[in-house]
Scaffold this active site. Structure first.
Site: not given
Length: 669
Positions: A507, A571
């Site tokens: 995030e 990621d």
């Protein structure tokens, strides 16, 4: 080349202690970790966990969601039983009565179309464009999602203000390409959709010929809207999708939408400007309102109203909806009603329901530890930014400013939404659904003209997910995801950093991905990069795009590296930062093996076990077309193939499939 035995040998030099958080039985030792880490880490789990008949995919997220659902079911059934004892107007009464009405399928069956009929009659009474405009402008019309999206949200270039916003919309199928492509799968879905339309119109009382004509009208309108719609990749460009106009300019550009009336009816008469996402689409919608026969438009409205409330109608409506969804998802049977109605309750009364959930499922200690992990990752991220060799000092300074300004939300809101103006009773689930829809619309437009509500959440507390919100520059972690396997208070740091740590880093990295990097520390859409640094970033990101373009889970089906770019960058960045933060922990420094695996290996094992899943081919095809996330197998191995830290942990060598050649590796942070 490292064999599995060689890996085990390097990790078993000291007596191994037993661990928590990683299920060693999930590992398939017949697979070499440096050849296929997804199947090494989870091969036995994949073999032993077939997809349940009611699901299109099954993995860690679904197991946790299922576990949460069991807790939520207990809460809802208690609330439904005790709602008569609860004080009228309280959250407990509303949650209990909403769920009870939703679960009373006998009452729904007996009511038939009784509660829907006034809304259908209102649509039937529309005679001309003027009456259509008045209907569409009315927030109480309950037509479902028709023609275009309309609402109030943060102004992305002036993040301290709310603005009226309009965007493309009005489609039923998941993506515009389903209407436009002529491949076999698209044709199959369109045929199934036509059948669903015809069957629904027949259930509303149309004869066969009329139902077919009405279905054709809906398809004509939606296909024309699809042709005017931007692709999902084009929608990822925040600059291109920000077009501010005065109300007068927008009204001149889209004359048949009657925007002054829509603004007035929604309590937004004071608005002077509108942010238009896709002007070409809205021009086409405006033209269609004038050109498409009113009779066709009424069927379009009728369809969108009914299809948006199928769960509140007799069982035959829901059965047809499920038969259509099967073509897309591959699911063998419908989810039990309690699961569907639980999701409906969460959607309608998410924070009223959420308060009851966090009391039961989320401790202050879990919140405190998650907060500490976030700060550890923030520190690690700052170090990586400072050490980055391709970024200038000026851009680094802005990046650090943004990182330090990240607002953090954990678990649940500090201030809950006030549902006092929403009336819920047991009389009609349909009426409750529409009342909740009206309340949500009033709540949203009520923001206009007020200061930004920085305490607001975009997900409910039980949600198994997390998000980054660019205009707020905030990272948000609901209580639902702060549970095993992502976060386990009993597990070692390797497990938690490889799980929730990587989610936190993910995030955070969204703030610096291909979209998020275009927003500054205050959440404004502003270019804070030097030209040279932006070009270097784009070049490095393109390497990741090319890597994912090459992944192919099914014959002739490839991942779309552009559509999935933001998630793939998040990621890679998230795992890199989580690993850097983990290496500062006492566990990483001590290097003691647990269950025969080093701390570094346990970090990567939990990353892989968090993402294990089995997916039906129908759902996989749809996901690749519409989902900005790559399939879980590639989310697992994609970042690892770029990480020297992973190669070292498992003693990978040149030529192993998990180890990319130096020239092909991606490195950003």
């Amino acid at each position: 080349m490292a064999t599995t035995a060689a890996v085990a040998q390097t990790t078993k030099s000291a007596p191994a202690s037993k661990g928590v958080g990683i299920n060693i039985a999930n590992i398939d030792p017949t697979v070499k970790p440096c050849e296929d880490f997804f199947h090494f880490a989870s091969g036995n789990w994949l073999k032993n966990n077939p997809i349940p008949a009611s699901e299109s995919q099954w993995g860690s997220f679904h197991e946790l969601f299922n576990s949460n659902q069991a807790t939520l079911r207990t809460i809802l059934e208690d609330a439904a039983r005790n709602a008569s004892k609860a004080t009228k107007g309280t959250n407990a009464q509303k949650v209990g009565d909403f769920y009870a009405s939703a679960m009373d399928s006998a009452a729904i069956e007996a009511a038939g179309l009784k509660f829907l009929q006034p809304h259908l009659s209102r649509i039937a009474a529309i005679k001309d464009l003027g009456e259509m405009q008045r209907f569409l402008a009315d927030p109480k019309a309950h037509a479902g999602s028709v023609w275009y999206g309309f609402g109030v949200g943060q102004d992305e270039k002036i993040s301290t203000q709310y603005a009226v916003q309009m965007n493309q919309g009005g489609l039923t199928l998941p993506d515009r390409d389903y209407y436009l492509k002529d491949d076999g799968r698209s044709k199959t879905i369109r045929t199934a959709y036509d059948t669903y339309l015809v069957n629904t119109f027949k259930l509303l009382g149309d004869d066969e010929a009329t139902a077919k004509a009405n279905a054709a009208a809906v398809l004509r309108i939606e296909t024309r809207l699809a042709k005017a719609s931007k692709s999902r990749v084009d929608l990822r460009d925040p600059i291109a999708n920000y077009n501010k106009m005065t109300v007068a300019q927008a009204n001149a550009a889209f004359p048949n939408l009657n925007l002054p009336l829509t603004l007035k009816q929604n309590g937004l008469g004071a608005a002077k400007e509108i942010i238009v996402g896709q002007p070409e689409f809205l021009k086409e919608a405006s033209a269609m309102l004038k050109e498409a026969p009113i009779a066709d438009q009424k069927q379009y409205l009728r369809w969108h109203l009914v299809s948006s409330v199928t769960g509140a109608l007799p069982k035959a409506f829901g059965d047809d909806a499920f038969r259509f969804s099967q073509v897309q998802s591959g699911a063998k049977q419908q989810q039990p009603r309690w699961k569907r109605m639980q999701a409906s309750t969460d959607g309608a009364l998410g924070e009223a329901f959420g308060q009851l959930y966090v009391d039961k499922a989320f401790s202050p200690a879990a919140k405190a530890r998650a907060k500490q992990m976030i700060e550890n990752l923030r520190t690690a991220y700052a170090e990586r930014i400072k050490a980055t060799d391709w970024m200038s000092a000026a851009t680094k300074a802005e990046a650090l400013k943004k990182l330090n300004a990240f607002a953090v939300k954990i678990g649940y809101p500090d201030k809950w939404k006030d549902y006092s103006k929403l009336t819920i009773s047991r009389e009609s689930y349909l009426n409750n659904l529409l009342a909740a829809r009206e309340w949500a619309s009033d709540y949203e437009v009520g923001h206009f003209g007020k200061p930004i509500n920085r305490g607001e959440w975009g997900m409910t507390p039980p949600t198994v997910n997390a998000y980054y919100n660019p205009p707020m520059n905030e990272i948000v972690f609901p209580a639902g995801i702060l549970q095993p396997p992502f976060y386990d208070p009993k597990a070692d740091d390797a497990v938690n950093y490889g799980g929730i740590g990587a989610v936190i880093g993910h995030e955070m990295t969204h703030g610096f991905d291909d979209q998020g990097r275009q927003y500054d520390a205050k959440g404004n859409l502003r270019d804070w990069w030097t030209k040279e640094d932006a070009e270097k970033f784009t070049t490095r990101a393109a390497v990741v795009g090319k890597q994912f373009d090459a992944f192919s889970p099914l014959d002739s089906v490839h991942v779309n590296g552009q559509l999935t770019m933001g998630e793939n960058l998040a990621d890679l960045g998230g795992l890199t930062i989580a690993y850097a933060a983990f290496m500062k922990t006492p566990q990483a420094k001590a290097g003691k093996a647990i269950d025969g695996y080093t701390p570094e290996q346990r970090f990567f094992l939990n990353w892989a076990q968090v993402w294990h899943s089995n997916t039906r081919p129908e759902a996989l095809r749809q996901r690749i077309q519409v989902d900005p996330h790559a399939p879980d197998q590639y989310r697992t191995i994609g970042p690892l193939q770029n990480m020297p830290e992973f190669y070292k942990a498992f003693n990978c060598q040149d030529g192993n499939k998990m180890m990319r050649a130096q020239a092909d590796r991606a490195k950003i942070w």
